[in-house]
Write an enzyme that holds these catalytic residues in place. Structure first.
Site, mmCIF file in Angstrom:
data_model
loop_
_atom_site.group_PDB
_atom_site.id
_atom_site.type_symbol
_atom_site.label_atom_id
_atom_site.label_comp_id
_atom_site.label_asym_id
_atom_site.label_seq_id
_atom_site.Cartn_x
_atom_site.Cartn_y
_atom_site.Cartn_z
ATOM 1 N N LYS A 80 3.549 20.495 -2.418
ATOM 2 C CA LYS A 80 4.738 20.070 -1.632
ATOM 3 C C LYS A 80 5.770 20.661 -2.423
ATOM 4 C CE LYS A 80 6.977 15.788 -0.029
ATOM 5 N NZ LYS A 80 6.892 14.287 -0.027
ATOM 6 N N SER A 155 7.141 12.080 4.675
ATOM 7 C CA SER A 155 7.838 13.373 4.288
ATOM 8 C C SER A 155 6.750 14.472 3.989
ATOM 9 C CB SER A 155 8.809 13.278 3.184
ATOM 10 O OG SER A 155 8.152 12.859 2.146
ATOM 11 N N SER A 179 5.058 8.445 2.629
ATOM 12 C CA SER A 179 5.215 9.982 2.878
ATOM 13 C C SER A 179 3.774 10.713 2.572
ATOM 14 C CB SER A 179 6.373 10.432 2.011
ATOM 15 O OG SER A 179 7.682 10.118 2.267
#
Lengths: 487, 95
Positions: A80, A155, A179
């Site tokens: 990420k 997210s 997330s």
């Protein structure tokens, strides 16, 4: 053989690498090719680190030949874009860090490098991890591989979409209010948020420091077990890292679960839950019962207050953490500042998107003189009440169960104009972060052709049990093996 | 709960975020609706509850007071918008 490498588990790939059936360089090229071929329409990968990946793969092959490889050596991973990666652009989904080349690696990145994993690139995400749909990314939304008109969740939406589309073997994510679990649910993969303090936060760009936790996003609980074992552990560079041995998660996946008590959280099956989602959960619960575990209903009576408390705690901490983006030391700087205040204000106004600004301003308000008791103190009290609910529940059962999200993936644009309706898509995940507990989402039966996530929550540091239950459920079901068509 | 327009301007100033006059109204609506969500907390009686300071019951860790980091000034300044002689440059503060 070479054509279906992207469908193989970590254990299978690892034994193939050891046996010399294929090399890490071949495996890496296979995934780089898939990303180039398939990611154009998904936008899951922001930066492809092709050159470094092939160097790391070469080194992994040498290590395998030398006979000192571990279970993750030579396996490709996506990070990420919230994790700092030395020499590779790290944007956190923001214009603010559009030109930021990190001078150092996050501890998670270092540990997975040391395990011999090959970093393919960095995945798209909501800006500074603030969002539940990946639509707040400055670099454009990610699309859900199951239906490209729908969001992947957020997210960690880029990581979830990439693993669902088989663009990598595994990915890292972070979970502040859901997330990891919510995008894992919406994309049909397995995602684990560990106990607060289990995985180092060093080099993970901070959003809300008392809630943020990194974890694995994979296609199965077994793969997650391998990844978590390499990610977890004490780090003196993170003041909230917990000094406690890391369990042998993979080795314990088949532990006996006969006496395990699973609590079905009453409040997670109320009026907010879609009918199709409810049916999917019931099918998963029935499958669980065949493992011999005992199920009963339990209550988390105050869980409805978790979203309100979260939207004080998280913005308050973000307003403080994001004050470092001032246009002076790194990140975006406005043109021709008139004075220092103008430099700060315009650099931040230009560098941050609307959702990040909203949260900074809510947090600033909650912490401003005269409002502290009514907002921040109150939220920390509510947090205690929520943690007490969990304490009581875990005195009766070993694991809690519910859906990870109220519904399947929503359409792009459906909630983006209404922040509060977006916030409520994390209604089943946020309480876990407030209490600091570990939880995972794993695929349950599809609902109208879209993935549904089953959430399992355990007591502090019992990730081993959580992964074992998920793994054994995956041994008697095939929901986690379903792949979106075209990938 | 609705904020006053001058409160929105004050918050933006405290947060050091430039906000154009035309953005205030929309921002006010959004912030007020978020505060409306947050204020549901008031329904819960927490008068006897100790605020949670940390999710885990652990003390702050201390370490010996010794130098552990070396200087990385050049590396760190390589990503800065403007530097000179090892210093970060900002608009003139003192005349």
């Amino acid at each position: 053989m070479m054509s279906d490498l992207h469908q193989m588990s970590i254990a299978r790939l690892s034994s193939g690498l050891q046996a010399g059936d294929f090399s890490s360089v071949e495996l890496t090229r296979h995934f780089l090719h898939r990303i180039r071929q398939l990611d154009g329409e998904l936008n899951a990968v922001l930066t492809l680190a092709e050159e470094q990946a092939l160097e790391q793969a070469q080194a992994a092959d040498e290590r395998i030949q030398a006979g000192n490889a571990g279970p993750l050596t030579g396996i490709p991973i996506l990070h990420k874009d919230i994790f700092c990666t030395r020499g590779v652009r790290t944007t956190c989904g923001s214009r603010m860090l559009g030109n930021f080349i990190s001078p150092y690696d996050a501890t998670v990145v270092t540990k997975l490098k040391e395990a011999g994993m090959v970093m393919l690139g960095k995945t798209n995400m909501d800006e500074f991890a603030m969002g539940s749909s990946n639509e707040t990314s400055y670099y454009g939304p990610v699309r859900n591989p199951w239906d490209r008109d729908r969001v992947p969740g957020g997210s960690s939406g880029g990581s979830a979409a990439a693993i669902a589309a088989r663009l990598g073997v595994a990915a890292t994510g972070t979970d502040t209010g859901g997330s990891i679990r919510q995008p894992a649910a919406l994309c049909g993969i397995t995602g684990l948020k560990p106990t607060y303090g289990r995985v180092s936060r060093y080099g993970m760009i901070a959003f809300a420091s008392s809630l943020d936790q990194a974890g694995p996003m994979t296609r199965s609980a077994e793969d997650a077990a391998y990844l978590l074992a390499a990610m977890a552990g004490f780090d003196e560079r993170d003041s909230t890292s917990v000094d406690r041995p890391v369990d042998d998660y993979a080795g314990q996946l088949n532990q006996p679960l006969k006496s395990l008590k699973v609590g079905i959280v009453k409040e997670f099956f109320g009026e907010g839950l879609g009918a199709g989602m409810n049916a999917s959960m019931q099918t998963a619960i029935d499958a669980l019962k065949t493992l011999g575990v005992e199920t009963r209903e339990v209550s988390l009576p105050n869980s409805g207050y978790s979203v309100p408390a979260y939207y004080v705690v998280a913005p308050a901490e973000c307003s403080s953490n994001l004050s470092r983006f001032d246009g002076v030391r790194f990140g975006h700087r406005c043109e021709n500042p008139q004075d220092l205040e103008d430099l700060y204000k315009r650099s931040r106004a230009e560098g941050f998107g609307p959702e990040v600004k909203r949260r900074i301003m809510i947090g600033t308000y909650a912490l401003s003189a005269g409002y502290y008791d009514a907002y921040y103190l109150k939220a920390q009290q509510v947090r205690q009440v929520i943690a007490d609910d969990f304490r009581k529940a875990f005195s009766e059962v070993d694991i809690l169960l519910g859906p990870a999200s109220p519904d399947t993936a929503f359409r792009l644009g459906e909630k983006s104009d209404d922040p509060v309706s977006m916030y409520l898509s994390d209604i089943y995940t946020i309480a876990v972060n407030l209490a600091g507990l570990p939880a995972l989402s794993m695929p349950a039966p599809l609902v109208d052709g879209l993935p549904a996530g089953l959430q399992l929550i355990s007591n502090y540091f019992e990730e081993e049990q959580l992964l074992a239950l998920a793994h054994q459920l995956q041994q008697i079901s095939d929901w986690h093996l379903q792949t979106p068509s075209g990938y | 709960m609705d904020l006053e327009p001058d409160e929105v301007e004050k918050i933006a100033h405290l947060a050091r975020i430039a906000v154009a006059a035309g953005e205030i109204e929309a921002l006010n609506t959004e912030l007020s609706s978020i505060l409306g969500l947050v204020e549901r907390m008031a329904e819960l009686d927490t008068s006897d509850i100790l605020p949670m300071a940390h999710p885990l019951d652990m003390p702050q860790r201390l370490r010996p007071d010794v130098v552990t980091e070396e200087s990385h000034r050049e590396t760190y300044q390589s990503v800065a918008p403007a530097t000179k002689n090892g210093l970060y440059l900002v608009p003139r503060v003192i005349e």
